[in-house]
Design an enzyme around this catalytic site. Structure first.
Site, PDB file in Angstrom:
ATOM      1  N   ASP A  74      -3.839  54.502 -46.822  1.00 24.63           N
ATOM      2  CA  ASP A  74      -4.609  55.432 -45.974  1.00 24.63           C
ATOM      3  C   ASP A  74      -6.067  55.008 -45.847  1.00 24.63           C
ATOM      4  O   ASP A  74      -6.954  55.835 -45.708  1.00 24.63           O
ATOM      5  CB  ASP A  74      -4.555  56.871 -46.525  1.00 24.63           C
ATOM      6  CG  ASP A  74      -3.134  57.327 -46.761  1.00 24.63           C
ATOM      7  OD1 ASP A  74      -2.319  57.146 -45.854  1.00 24.63           O
ATOM      8  OD2 ASP A  74      -2.847  57.833 -47.860  1.00 24.63           O
TER       9      ASP A  74
ATOM     10  N   HIS B 158       0.307  55.349 -39.694  1.00 24.41           N
ATOM     11  CA  HIS B 158      -0.923  54.709 -39.224  1.00 24.41           C
ATOM     12  C   HIS B 158      -1.445  55.440 -37.997  1.00 24.41           C
ATOM     13  O   HIS B 158      -0.721  55.635 -37.033  1.00 24.41           O
ATOM     14  CB  HIS B 158      -0.667  53.236 -38.896  1.00 24.41           C
ATOM     15  CG  HIS B 158      -0.365  52.420 -40.115  1.00 24.41           C
ATOM     16  ND1 HIS B 158      -0.001  51.100 -40.066  1.00 24.41           N
ATOM     17  CD2 HIS B 158      -0.385  52.750 -41.416  1.00 24.41           C
ATOM     18  CE1 HIS B 158       0.193  50.661 -41.291  1.00 24.41           C
ATOM     19  NE2 HIS B 158      -0.017  51.642 -42.131  1.00 24.41           N
TER      20      HIS B 158
ATOM     21  N   PRO C  59      -1.876  67.377 -48.707  1.00 25.55           N
ATOM     22  CA  PRO C  59      -3.295  67.138 -49.003  1.00 25.55           C
ATOM     23  C   PRO C  59      -3.412  65.907 -49.906  1.00 25.55           C
ATOM     24  O   PRO C  59      -2.623  65.754 -50.830  1.00 25.55           O
ATOM     25  CB  PRO C  59      -3.729  68.393 -49.767  1.00 25.55           C
ATOM     26  CG  PRO C  59      -2.586  69.327 -49.767  1.00 25.55           C
ATOM     27  CD  PRO C  59      -1.371  68.625 -49.278  1.00 25.55           C
ATOM     28  N   ARG C  60      -4.349  65.050 -49.590  1.00 27.88           N
ATOM     29  CA  ARG C  60      -4.536  63.851 -50.424  1.00 27.88           C
ATOM     30  C   ARG C  60      -5.466  64.170 -51.587  1.00 27.88           C
ATOM     31  O   ARG C  60      -6.385  64.984 -51.448  1.00 27.88           O
ATOM     32  CB  ARG C  60      -5.138  62.722 -49.603  1.00 27.88           C
ATOM     33  CG  ARG C  60      -4.199  62.210 -48.545  1.00 27.88           C
ATOM     34  CD  ARG C  60      -4.867  61.159 -47.648  1.00 27.88           C
ATOM     35  NE  ARG C  60      -3.934  60.711 -46.628  1.00 27.88           N
ATOM     36  CZ  ARG C  60      -4.284  60.301 -45.414  1.00 27.88           C
ATOM     37  NH1 ARG C  60      -5.550  60.273 -45.067  1.00 27.88           N
ATOM     38  NH2 ARG C  60      -3.380  59.914 -44.556  1.00 27.88           N
TER      39      ARG C  60
ATOM     40  N   ASP D 235     -18.956  57.437 -42.187  1.00 29.38           N
ATOM     41  CA  ASP D 235     -19.553  58.649 -41.593  1.00 29.38           C
ATOM     42  C   ASP D 235     -19.207  59.918 -42.376  1.00 29.38           C
ATOM     43  O   ASP D 235     -19.973  60.879 -42.364  1.00 29.38           O
ATOM     44  CB  ASP D 235     -19.063  58.805 -40.140  1.00 29.38           C
ATOM     45  CG  ASP D 235     -17.542  58.797 -40.039  1.00 29.38           C
ATOM     46  OD1 ASP D 235     -16.939  57.808 -40.502  1.00 29.38           O
ATOM     47  OD2 ASP D 235     -16.954  59.768 -39.530  1.00 29.38           O
TER      48      ASP D 235
ATOM     49  N   GLY E  49      -4.536  51.185 -39.691  1.00 31.56           N
ATOM     50  CA  GLY E  49      -4.021  51.274 -38.331  1.00 31.56           C
ATOM     51  C   GLY E  49      -5.103  51.055 -37.290  1.00 31.56           C
ATOM     52  O   GLY E  49      -4.947  50.258 -36.377  1.00 31.56           O
TER      53      GLY E  49
ATOM     54  N   ASN F 135       7.735  55.642 -44.133  1.00 34.01           N
ATOM     55  CA  ASN F 135       6.852  56.346 -45.067  1.00 34.01           C
ATOM     56  C   ASN F 135       5.397  56.071 -44.702  1.00 34.01           C
ATOM     57  O   ASN F 135       4.494  56.727 -45.182  1.00 34.01           O
ATOM     58  CB  ASN F 135       7.126  55.931 -46.524  1.00 34.01           C
ATOM     59  CG  ASN F 135       7.166  54.437 -46.726  1.00 34.01           C
ATOM     60  OD1 ASN F 135       7.451  53.685 -45.795  1.00 34.01           O
ATOM     61  ND2 ASN F 135       6.891  53.980 -47.930  1.00 34.01           N
TER      62      ASN F 135
ATOM     63  N   GLY G 216     -16.402  56.259 -37.338  1.00 36.06           N
ATOM     64  CA  GLY G 216     -15.692  57.278 -36.566  1.00 36.06           C
ATOM     65  C   GLY G 216     -14.280  56.795 -36.336  1.00 36.06           C
ATOM     66  O   GLY G 216     -13.984  55.602 -36.511  1.00 36.06           O
TER      67      GLY G 216
HETATM   68  P1  GDP Z   1      -3.794  53.845 -42.585  1.00 33.67           P
HETATM   69  O1  GDP Z   1      -2.477  54.343 -43.089  1.00 33.67           O
HETATM   70  O2  GDP Z   1      -4.442  52.893 -43.529  1.00 33.67           O
HETATM   71  O3  GDP Z   1      -3.742  53.332 -41.181  1.00 33.67           O
HETATM   72  O4  GDP Z   1      -4.768  55.097 -42.566  1.00 33.67           O
HETATM   73  P2  GDP Z   1      -4.480  56.569 -41.994  1.00 33.67           P
HETATM   74  O5  GDP Z   1      -4.221  56.499 -40.558  1.00 33.67           O
HETATM   75  O6  GDP Z   1      -3.498  57.284 -42.841  1.00 33.67           O
HETATM   76  O7  GDP Z   1      -5.863  57.287 -42.332  1.00 33.67           O
HETATM   77  C1  GDP Z   1      -6.979  56.996 -41.707  1.00 33.67           C
HETATM   78  C2  GDP Z   1      -7.484  58.261 -41.033  1.00 33.67           C
HETATM   79  O8  GDP Z   1      -8.862  58.186 -40.899  1.00 33.67           O
HETATM   80  C3  GDP Z   1      -6.964  58.461 -39.643  1.00 33.67           C
HETATM   81  O9  GDP Z   1      -6.908  59.830 -39.316  1.00 33.67           O
HETATM   82  C4  GDP Z   1      -8.005  57.756 -38.786  1.00 33.67           C
HETATM   83  O10 GDP Z   1      -8.051  58.214 -37.456  1.00 33.67           O
HETATM   84  C5  GDP Z   1      -9.243  58.116 -39.527  1.00 33.67           C
HETATM   85  N1  GDP Z   1     -10.313  57.122 -39.497  1.00 33.67           N
HETATM   86  C6  GDP Z   1     -10.201  55.775 -39.616  1.00 33.67           C
HETATM   87  N2  GDP Z   1     -11.412  55.205 -39.646  1.00 33.67           N
HETATM   88  C7  GDP Z   1     -12.314  56.229 -39.581  1.00 33.67           C
HETATM   89  C8  GDP Z   1     -13.741  56.294 -39.597  1.00 33.67           C
HETATM   90  O11 GDP Z   1     -14.454  55.296 -39.719  1.00 33.67           O
HETATM   91  N3  GDP Z   1     -14.305  57.530 -39.540  1.00 33.67           N
HETATM   92  C9  GDP Z   1     -13.577  58.672 -39.429  1.00 33.67           C
HETATM   93  N4  GDP Z   1     -14.216  59.831 -39.373  1.00 33.67           N
HETATM   94  N5  GDP Z   1     -12.228  58.647 -39.396  1.00 33.67           N
HETATM   95  C10 GDP Z   1     -11.613  57.445 -39.475  1.00 33.67           C
END
Ligand code: GDP
Length: 425
Positions: A12, A40, A305-306, A334, A16, A37, A416
């Site tokens: 997480d 992304h 919830p993480r 951010d 993605g 599981n 963001g």
């Molecule tokens: P992944 O499994 O590694 O792809 O990560 P996830 O998608 O589970 O979690 C990343 C979450 O953080 C998602 O909801 C993204 O849209 C969000 N996200 C990723 N980069 C950023 C960032 O720089 N800032 C903010 N505010 N949200 C982000």
């Protein structure tokens, strides 16, 4: 050129969105391990997409996406995911999606077995996503699984194979869990309903990737989860059931003779962890709730919830080492903007000794206490920053501190969730 985008922490990390961003420079994006599981999240001008099985390059029309032999595929879930994207106007054809004939099929009974086992374990559970992942990987190595190529077998041959497998699985389902057994006909029907529409995508991915590589194409590997969930190098048994690390990527994708040329490690500006197991830097109470809320830290695949904590220098340095990360993308900086002072876990104290060397020994980890230091916060919105000079001095100091602690150069910083909300250092 072979590139891997991998997780430095528990998963997480925001892989993605970085894959989606970097896919612009890639011809091919491959998933090489895991199944649905994963969750992304990609946000772009077309909307918000949560991808469980499909590689994150699927949202770029010019990119070919590969689901490698290291994956486990729930056919029903994949059909639904493809349909959802098609409904949102994303075109998915055998030209932009290729599924390895060697990828393993995650069957309905794998999902059932996962749930039955978690229920049996009750409060001793590992926090499985209940998507059948451990049972299907178990069967892969027991040589009791079906692969995508089996969908092409003559019906009577497949029927006999499925019958054998159902008999074998029912020994456990009925004998151990005292639950209702599986039926061969129902499984055959499931394979037909969800296997037929996927057949056009199934091919010899190994040959495809080899030819693409020789033709000079850029291939990117996309990991699911992070080092600390790797079956070998993670905090066993609180791991996933596959190899999440970059070194496995060429193997799990289908080009095992090649090495990764560039590994981008995705590292979050703070820590999160889904499921059970030691999480030394964990925060609790109001402090945790504030960070969870600020970061929207609820599982993309499960909504759980993480668990949250400050940036963990010990675990992250280990993650960088195990991934062989060339450079880092630091995500979600951010989110920390609300803090007056930012906690960082700089070391662990284990049996009265301070250390910065991570151990996956869960007995030692269970005893480890975090050593926390505080850095000055910046207390302003940084989501509009697009270059280094835009960042407040305190944010730059935080980045430099992390870079030193993790022992790897930070190349990208995301501020963001949207595709454009990042800066390059
Ligand atoms: P992944 O499994 O590694 O792809 O990560 P996830 O998608 O589970 O979690 C990343 C979450 O953080 C998602 O909801 C993204 O849209 C969000 N996200 C990723 N980069 C950023 C960032 O720089 N800032 C903010 N505010 N949200 C982000």
């Amino acid at each position: 050129m072979l590139t891997a985008v991998v997780g430095i922490n528990w998963g997480d990390e925001g892989k993605g969105r970085m894959v989606d961003l970097l896919a612009e420079k890639s011809d091919i994006v491959c998933r090489y391990q895991g199944g649905n599981n994963a969750g992304h999240t990609v946000i772009n001008e077309r909307g918000k997409f949560i991808l469980n099985l499909l590689p994150s390059g699927i949202l770029r029309p010019e990119v070919t996406n590969v689901m490698g032999n290291g994956m486990v595929i729930d056919l029903q879930h994949l059909c639904t995911e493809i349909q959802k994207l098609a409904d949102a106007g994303v075109s998915i054809t055998p030209k932009n999606l290729k599924i390895s004939d060697k990828a393993v099929i995650c069957m309905p009974y794998h999902v059932r077995l996962d749930c039955l086992e978690e229920e049996r374990l009750a409060d001793k559970k590992y926090g499985s996503t209940r998507r059948g992942i451990s049972p299907v990987y178990g069967d892969k190595y027991m040589k009791k699984a079906l692969r995508m190529a089996d969908l092409f077998a003559p019906e009577d041959v497949l029927y006999e194979e499925v019958k054998e497998l159902v008999e074998y699985k029912n020994l456990t389902i009925e004998g151990v869990y005292h639950a209702e057994g599986e039926k061969t006909d129902a499984i055959m029907q499931w394979l037909k309903t969800y296997g037929e529409p996927l057949k056009p995508y199934v091919c010899d991915v190994c040959t495809y990737l080899d030819e693409a590589d020789k033709a000079g194409k850029t291939i990117m590997f996309e990991a699911q989860l992070g080092v600390l969930r790797d079956i070998d190098f993670g905090i066993y048994p609180y791991t996933s059931s596959s190899s999440t690390i970059a070194a496995y990527a060429p193997i799990g994708a289908g080009i095992p003779g090649r090495h990764v040329d560039y590994t981008l490690g995705i590292m979050k500006a703070y820590s999160t962890c889904v499921g059970e197991g030691p999480f030394t830097c964990e925060m609790f109470g109001e402090e945790a709730e504030a960070l969870r809320k600020a970061g929207g830290e609820y599982g993309a695949a499960t909504g759980r919830p993480r668990r949250v904590g400050p940036f963990d220098a010990v675990a992250s340095k280990y993650g960088v080492r195990m991934q062989g990360a060339t450079e880092i993308a630091l995500t979600k900086l951010d989110i920390l903007s609300y803090l007056d002072r930012i906690p960082v876990c700089v070391a662990y104290e284990i049996e009265g000794k301070r250390t910065t060397t991570f151990t996956t020994d869960r007995v030692k980890l269970a005893e480890a206490r975090p050593v926390i230091e505080y850095l000055e916060g910046w207390k302003c919105d940084i989501s509009g920053c697009r270059k280094k000079e835009d960042l407040p001095a305190a944010a730059l100091r935080y980045i430099e501190y992390i870079e030193k602690a993790a022992e790897c150069r930070i190349r990208y910083v995301s501020v963001g969730a949207e595709r454009s909300e990042y800066l390059t250092l």
